[in-house]
Structures are given as C-alpha cells and as structure tokens.
Motif scaffolding. Structure first.
Motif, mmCIF file in Angstrom:
data_model
loop_
_atom_site.group_PDB
_atom_site.id
_atom_site.type_symbol
_atom_site.label_atom_id
_atom_site.label_comp_id
_atom_site.label_asym_id
_atom_site.label_seq_id
_atom_site.Cartn_x
_atom_site.Cartn_y
_atom_site.Cartn_z
ATOM 1 N N GLN A 97 45.673 33.022 49.019
ATOM 2 C CA GLN A 97 46.458 32.080 48.223
ATOM 3 C C GLN A 97 45.539 31.067 47.533
ATOM 4 O OE1 GLN A 97 49.252 30.406 50.999
ATOM 5 N NE2 GLN A 97 50.487 32.272 51.119
ATOM 6 N N SER A 98 44.563 30.581 48.280
ATOM 7 C CA SER A 98 43.617 29.617 47.711
ATOM 8 C C SER A 98 42.801 30.258 46.597
ATOM 9 C CB SER A 98 42.680 29.095 48.807
ATOM 10 O OG SER A 98 43.405 28.448 49.823
ATOM 11 N N ARG A 99 42.387 31.504 46.854
ATOM 12 C CA ARG A 99 41.590 32.209 45.853
ATOM 13 C C ARG A 99 42.396 32.430 44.572
ATOM 14 N NH1 ARG A 99 39.597 38.505 45.870
ATOM 15 N NH2 ARG A 99 38.270 38.359 44.024
ATOM 16 N N LEU A 100 43.660 32.819 44.721
ATOM 17 C CA LEU A 100 44.501 33.058 43.551
ATOM 18 C C LEU A 100 44.633 31.796 42.713
ATOM 19 C CD1 LEU A 100 46.418 34.962 41.971
ATOM 20 C CD2 LEU A 100 48.270 34.151 43.437
ATOM 21 N N ASN A 184 38.609 52.494 39.080
ATOM 22 C CA ASN A 184 39.039 52.570 37.685
ATOM 23 C C ASN A 184 39.954 51.407 37.321
ATOM 24 O OD1 ASN A 184 37.611 54.959 37.343
ATOM 25 N ND2 ASN A 184 39.369 56.250 37.839
ATOM 26 N N PHE A 185 40.856 51.062 38.241
ATOM 27 C CA PHE A 185 41.777 49.960 37.985
ATOM 28 C C PHE A 185 41.014 48.649 37.813
ATOM 29 C CE2 PHE A 185 44.370 46.389 39.416
ATOM 30 C CZ PHE A 185 45.528 46.557 38.690
ATOM 31 N N VAL A 186 40.068 48.398 38.725
ATOM 32 C CA VAL A 186 39.299 47.157 38.667
ATOM 33 C C VAL A 186 38.474 47.096 37.384
ATOM 34 C CG1 VAL A 186 37.445 45.831 39.752
ATOM 35 C CG2 VAL A 186 39.234 46.860 41.165
ATOM 36 N N SER A 187 37.841 48.200 37.034
ATOM 37 C CA SER A 187 37.042 48.217 35.807
ATOM 38 C C SER A 187 37.898 47.912 34.585
ATOM 39 C CB SER A 187 36.364 49.577 35.636
ATOM 40 O OG SER A 187 35.390 49.784 36.629
ATOM 41 N N GLU A 188 39.089 48.481 34.560
ATOM 42 C CA GLU A 188 40.003 48.242 33.431
ATOM 43 C C GLU A 188 40.380 46.770 33.342
ATOM 44 O OE1 GLU A 188 44.608 49.223 32.100
ATOM 45 O OE2 GLU A 188 43.668 50.398 33.704
ATOM 46 N N LYS A 189 40.719 46.177 34.485
ATOM 47 C CA LYS A 189 41.123 44.766 34.489
ATOM 48 C C LYS A 189 39.949 43.851 34.156
ATOM 49 C CE LYS A 189 45.378 45.472 35.236
ATOM 50 N NZ LYS A 189 46.322 45.253 34.122
ATOM 51 N N ARG A 210 45.704 37.723 37.484
ATOM 52 C CA ARG A 210 46.745 37.740 38.515
ATOM 53 C C ARG A 210 47.025 39.171 38.978
ATOM 54 N NH1 ARG A 210 50.668 34.293 40.178
ATOM 55 N NH2 ARG A 210 50.277 32.842 38.444
ATOM 56 N N GLU A 211 47.155 40.094 38.031
ATOM 57 C CA GLU A 211 47.401 41.494 38.397
ATOM 58 C C GLU A 211 46.253 42.050 39.236
ATOM 59 O OE1 GLU A 211 48.462 44.209 35.290
ATOM 60 O OE2 GLU A 211 49.762 42.750 34.286
ATOM 61 N N LEU A 212 45.039 41.698 38.851
ATOM 62 C CA LEU A 212 43.862 42.178 39.570
ATOM 63 C C LEU A 212 43.852 41.671 41.009
ATOM 64 C CD1 LEU A 212 41.019 43.510 39.619
ATOM 65 C CD2 LEU A 212 40.120 41.312 38.792
ATOM 66 N N LEU A 213 44.068 40.371 41.182
ATOM 67 C CA LEU A 213 44.004 39.776 42.512
ATOM 68 C C LEU A 213 45.166 40.239 43.392
ATOM 69 C CD1 LEU A 213 42.860 36.149 41.653
ATOM 70 C CD2 LEU A 213 41.473 38.064 42.442
ATOM 71 N N GLU A 214 46.352 40.336 42.822
ATOM 72 C CA GLU A 214 47.502 40.777 43.610
ATOM 73 C C GLU A 214 47.349 42.244 44.013
ATOM 74 O OE1 GLU A 214 50.896 39.771 41.231
ATOM 75 O OE2 GLU A 214 50.911 37.676 41.917
ATOM 76 N N GLY A 216 44.447 43.664 44.626
ATOM 77 C CA GLY A 216 43.476 43.627 45.717
ATOM 78 C C GLY A 216 44.080 43.149 47.024
ATOM 79 N N GLU A 217 44.970 42.162 46.933
ATOM 80 C CA GLU A 217 45.621 41.646 48.138
ATOM 81 C C GLU A 217 46.386 42.739 48.875
ATOM 82 O OE1 GLU A 217 48.072 38.295 47.351
ATOM 83 O OE2 GLU A 217 46.465 37.111 46.432
ATOM 84 N N LYS A 218 47.127 43.530 48.132
ATOM 85 C CA LYS A 218 47.921 44.593 48.757
ATOM 86 C C LYS A 218 47.036 45.559 49.532
ATOM 87 C CE LYS A 218 51.629 44.488 45.278
ATOM 88 N NZ LYS A 218 52.292 45.239 44.181
ATOM 89 N N ILE A 219 45.886 45.875 48.962
ATOM 90 C CA ILE A 219 44.972 46.807 49.623
ATOM 91 C C ILE A 219 44.331 46.156 50.845
ATOM 92 C CG2 ILE A 219 42.868 48.157 49.351
ATOM 93 C CD1 ILE A 219 43.590 48.478 46.411
ATOM 94 N N ILE A 220 43.890 44.922 50.698
ATOM 95 C CA ILE A 220 43.230 44.236 51.805
ATOM 96 C C ILE A 220 44.171 44.102 52.996
ATOM 97 C CG2 ILE A 220 42.305 42.011 52.552
ATOM 98 C CD1 ILE A 220 41.053 41.734 49.773
ATOM 99 N N TYR A 221 45.445 43.790 52.752
ATOM 100 C CA TYR A 221 46.391 43.629 53.856
ATOM 101 C C TYR A 221 46.532 44.912 54.683
ATOM 102 C CZ TYR A 221 48.056 39.012 52.388
ATOM 103 O OH TYR A 221 48.140 37.682 52.083
#
Length: 225
Positions: A97-100, A184-189, A210-214, A216-221
């Motif tokens: 949340q802080s990072r976002l 590929n997703f990260v490179s695009e963003k 925002r799309e990039l970080l959200e 990443g959050e889903k994957i990290i969780y």
C-alpha cells in the motif's frame, strides 16, 4: 561475513521469528558470548548495531530487552523480514500500500520534472530489460526502473527509499520472473510508462503504473504464506 555479522544475523532471526518477544530480556553480554561462542568485543559490537536498527533497548547497568520493532524499528527491519522470508500478509499489505501511494506520486512528478536525459536513460533501461531473459537480471532491471522513475520525480528522498529496498525487493520480484508472460507484461507496462513520461501524460503514466503494481501484488500474494 564477519563473526559480528553472523551473530547479528542469527539474533535478528531469533527476534523476528518470535524466539524473543518484544519486552523480553535477552541473555547478559557474558551469556550471549558463551551462546554464540564469540568474544565480548564481538557481542558489544552486535548490541550497538541491534540498538541502532531498533531491535533492542539497552537499560544501562540492568538489562537488554527486545524492542517493539514494529513501531520503533526502521526500514532495515522490513528488509530483514523479507530476507528471512518471515514477512506476514498484513505486513506485506502495508508495504505494498505504501509503495503504491509513493510510486504513483513519483511517476506523476516524473511527468512534470523529467529531463530529456532522464527519459533517454529510462528508454535504454527498458531496451536492456526487454532483451534479458534471466530472472535474476530481470529483477535487477525492474528495481532500477522504479528507482530511476523515483529519482526523476525531482524528490531525492523518494529515490533513496525505493533504492533502500533493492536487495530485499529483488528477492520478491525474482519469484515471479520465471513466467514469460509476466516478463512480457512488465516490459509492456514499463515501455508505456516511459512513453507517457516522455509525453508528459500524467493520467496515462499513473494508470499504467497502477496496473503494473496491482498486477505484481496479485502475484506476490500467491507466493507469501
């Protein structure tokens, strides 16, 4: 790793894993020297380091106790939690949340303040990242990307904070860079964010970050217990 560093690492793990609870007294200096089989001078150095980083409190001539490190510690403790794979879900949520909040502000400010040279460096990094296939190298590129965007904001504190998570953050990021779709997703963003900064399009830059970080959050969780 020196003897002092080894003992610091062991004691940090014992505290963060709950072997020693906040408020609990640690063994005496002499006892710790015996436990860790090191000299008193090593233990003295360990105690100074641990107090500085917010792990312990020294009550002169009485005892050493474990500090309430969640409220009295500093960012190095967060790095240690990640390093030891001891971060809890609620702690991770606070971090993300802080990072976002911070990174959305950084990319917005970057649109206002980035120079042509800044944009050129960011473009070069995106190209380097896209050509890289090794997860550990991609993770390093990812950290550099976010650090550079923070530095481009014009607020050097943002850059320092992002950079302070470089070692521990890389360990989280490496966990999902084995997936080519994620790469590929990260490179695009990253490319979209770079172009938005170049065009000074704050709305697009913020939405893409925002799309990039959200994402990443889903994957990290899914990687955290």
């Amino acid at each position: 790793m020196s003897l002092t560093e080894e003992v610091i690492r062991k004691l940090k793990y014992q505290i963060l894993s709950g072997q020693y609870e906040p408020g609990e007294h640690l063994p005496t200096l002499r006892e710790m020297a015996d436990i860790f089989e090191v000299s008193r001078s090593v233990i003295n150095a360990v105690v100074v380091d641990m107090e500085t980083s917010g792990y312990i409190k020294i009550v002169p001539t009485k005892w050493i106790e474990v500090a309430d490190w969640e409220t009295e510690g500093n960012l190095s403790i967060l790095n240690d939690l990640i390093e030891f794979d001891l971060i809890k879900r609620e702690q991770l949520e606070s971090l993300l949340q802080s990072r976002l909040f911070m990174e959305l502000e950084c990319v917005r400010l970057a649109c206002e303040n980035a120079s042509r040279e800044d944009v050129a460096r960011l473009k070069a990094l995106v190209i380097e990242e896209t050509a890289e296939t090794r997860p550990e190298k991609r993770a390093k590129c990812d950290i550099r990307f976010h650090t550079l965007v923070a530095q481009m904001s014009g607020n050097f504190i943002y850059g320092m904070i992002i950079n302070s998570f470089s070692d521990s953050g890389r360990k989280l990021i490496e966990k999902f860079y084995n997936d080519e779709n994620v790469m590929n997703f990260v490179s695009e963003k990253h490319g979209s964010i770079c172009r938005a900064i170049e065009n000074k399009d704050e709305n697009l830059a913020v939405s893409q970050m925002r799309e990039l970080l959200e994402h990443g959050e889903k994957i990290i969780y899914t990687k955290i217990k």
